[in-house]
Design a protein around this motif. Sequence first.
Motif, mmCIF file in Angstrom:
data_model
loop_
_atom_site.group_PDB
_atom_site.id
_atom_site.type_symbol
_atom_site.label_atom_id
_atom_site.label_comp_id
_atom_site.label_asym_id
_atom_site.label_seq_id
_atom_site.Cartn_x
_atom_site.Cartn_y
_atom_site.Cartn_z
ATOM 1 N N UNK A 254 19.644 25.120 35.137
ATOM 2 C CA UNK A 254 18.345 24.567 34.900
ATOM 3 C C UNK A 254 17.345 25.075 34.180
ATOM 4 N N UNK A 255 17.134 26.566 34.857
ATOM 5 C CA UNK A 255 15.876 26.799 35.005
ATOM 6 C C UNK A 255 16.464 28.125 34.073
ATOM 7 N N UNK A 256 15.472 29.114 32.907
ATOM 8 C CA UNK A 256 15.555 29.832 33.275
ATOM 9 C C UNK A 256 15.548 31.133 34.143
ATOM 10 N N UNK A 257 15.720 32.320 35.205
ATOM 11 C CA UNK A 257 15.867 32.828 35.487
ATOM 12 C C UNK A 257 15.956 34.530 36.204
ATOM 13 N N UNK A 258 15.367 35.063 35.960
ATOM 14 C CA UNK A 258 16.442 36.564 35.696
ATOM 15 C C UNK A 258 16.927 37.144 36.898
ATOM 16 N N UNK A 259 16.566 36.581 37.788
ATOM 17 C CA UNK A 259 17.781 37.210 39.484
ATOM 18 C C UNK A 259 16.900 36.028 40.433
ATOM 19 N N UNK A 260 18.081 36.099 40.672
ATOM 20 C CA UNK A 260 17.887 35.075 42.877
ATOM 21 C C UNK A 260 17.683 35.802 43.703
ATOM 22 N N UNK A 261 17.358 35.996 44.868
ATOM 23 C CA UNK A 261 17.917 36.819 46.199
ATOM 24 C C UNK A 261 18.090 35.803 46.758
ATOM 25 N N UNK A 262 19.471 35.760 47.565
ATOM 26 C CA UNK A 262 20.151 34.642 49.139
ATOM 27 C C UNK A 262 19.220 35.361 50.278
ATOM 28 N N UNK A 263 18.872 35.312 50.864
ATOM 29 C CA UNK A 263 18.136 35.470 51.775
ATOM 30 C C UNK A 263 16.848 36.623 51.673
ATOM 31 N N UNK A 264 15.991 37.017 52.649
ATOM 32 C CA UNK A 264 14.913 37.673 52.732
ATOM 33 C C UNK A 264 15.380 38.425 52.628
ATOM 34 N N UNK A 265 16.806 39.235 54.075
ATOM 35 C CA UNK A 265 17.330 39.925 53.449
ATOM 36 C C UNK A 265 18.112 41.390 53.109
#
Length: 356
Positions: A254-265
Amino acid sequence: MTNDDSLTNTEKLEQQNPGMKTKLRLKQLKDQVIVITGASSGIGLVTARMAAEKGAKVVAAARNEEALKDLTEELKEKGHDTIWVKADVGKEEDINRIAETASSTFGRFDTWVNNAAVSTFGHAMDVTVDDMKRMFDTNFWGPVYGTRTAVKHYTSRGVPGALINVGSLFGDRGTVIQSTYASAKFALHGWTESIRMELEKEHAPVSVTLIHPGRIDTPYNEHAHSYLDKQPAHSRSMIYPPEAVAEAILFAAEHPKRDMYIGSQAKAITMLGALFPRLIDKLMEKIMYHSQHAERPSKPREESALYHAGYGMHDRGTNKGWLRSRSYYTKATKRPIVSAAIVAGLVAWGMAKRRK
């Protein structure tokens, strides 16, 4: 071009003036048709269920026909529009069939999620070249075929759509024991970044997002092709639920995003690896040998999902470690302005405390 009445005014202006620079506007999930590969288990299964609950029409694709039928029946019983397509993403003709089925059934698709993947656990010099090539068919060529199909679909319609490639922590940072998997994910990350820049330069109506999962509690390890004596598994580490990945995928739809990281790890190891590569080399050498297997015998390689479908309809694995219920880091990155304000506030509070 299209005369789709659901277009926003901005999208109509973009059609009339292809050179104009405006931010892509993606549809709400309730108005979307979403294609998900690897939908029979793990992240794909959870994403399909979550997308359907949010009102999207789901096109579920995987090699496990029985699991796909079960998933489709489950979602239809709840009143959701869902179809399934048996497909091996390593075959371009199967990818084309997914797109054709989505178009013939729903008239289009609005989000394409390249999620299907499989791993091999073993020392780099032990894994056969044939096994390496087969893994690249699924983990690299599958997303390439999916990308090309999705981009052609969105550009031919002239309506913005989302392309979401599910990468990995090990696509940003190499690891021991899973060298082929890491190499395929490195290739996928490079492909995703490159095609994103080309599409932006052309003002193509495509939002391209790369998802960077850390360690996720799915049957990924049980499906892996193993050269190890002990069963591959996440252990002695922080492990995130597949819902955290699904949440990120559907946010990017729904929202243009370049990157998404799952977890601070995942984010921390990527950043530290870039800043202190030799230090992280030593850290990975120290912890990754003993934290990628469980204390039980490994399944026979012929039972893996490398060459044929693995078992389906399971969203969790048999991993042992610190099982998190969510990723606060991922939730924060969905609202970067809010999260930045919180960080700034904490910094200001800390500085004020030090002055006292």
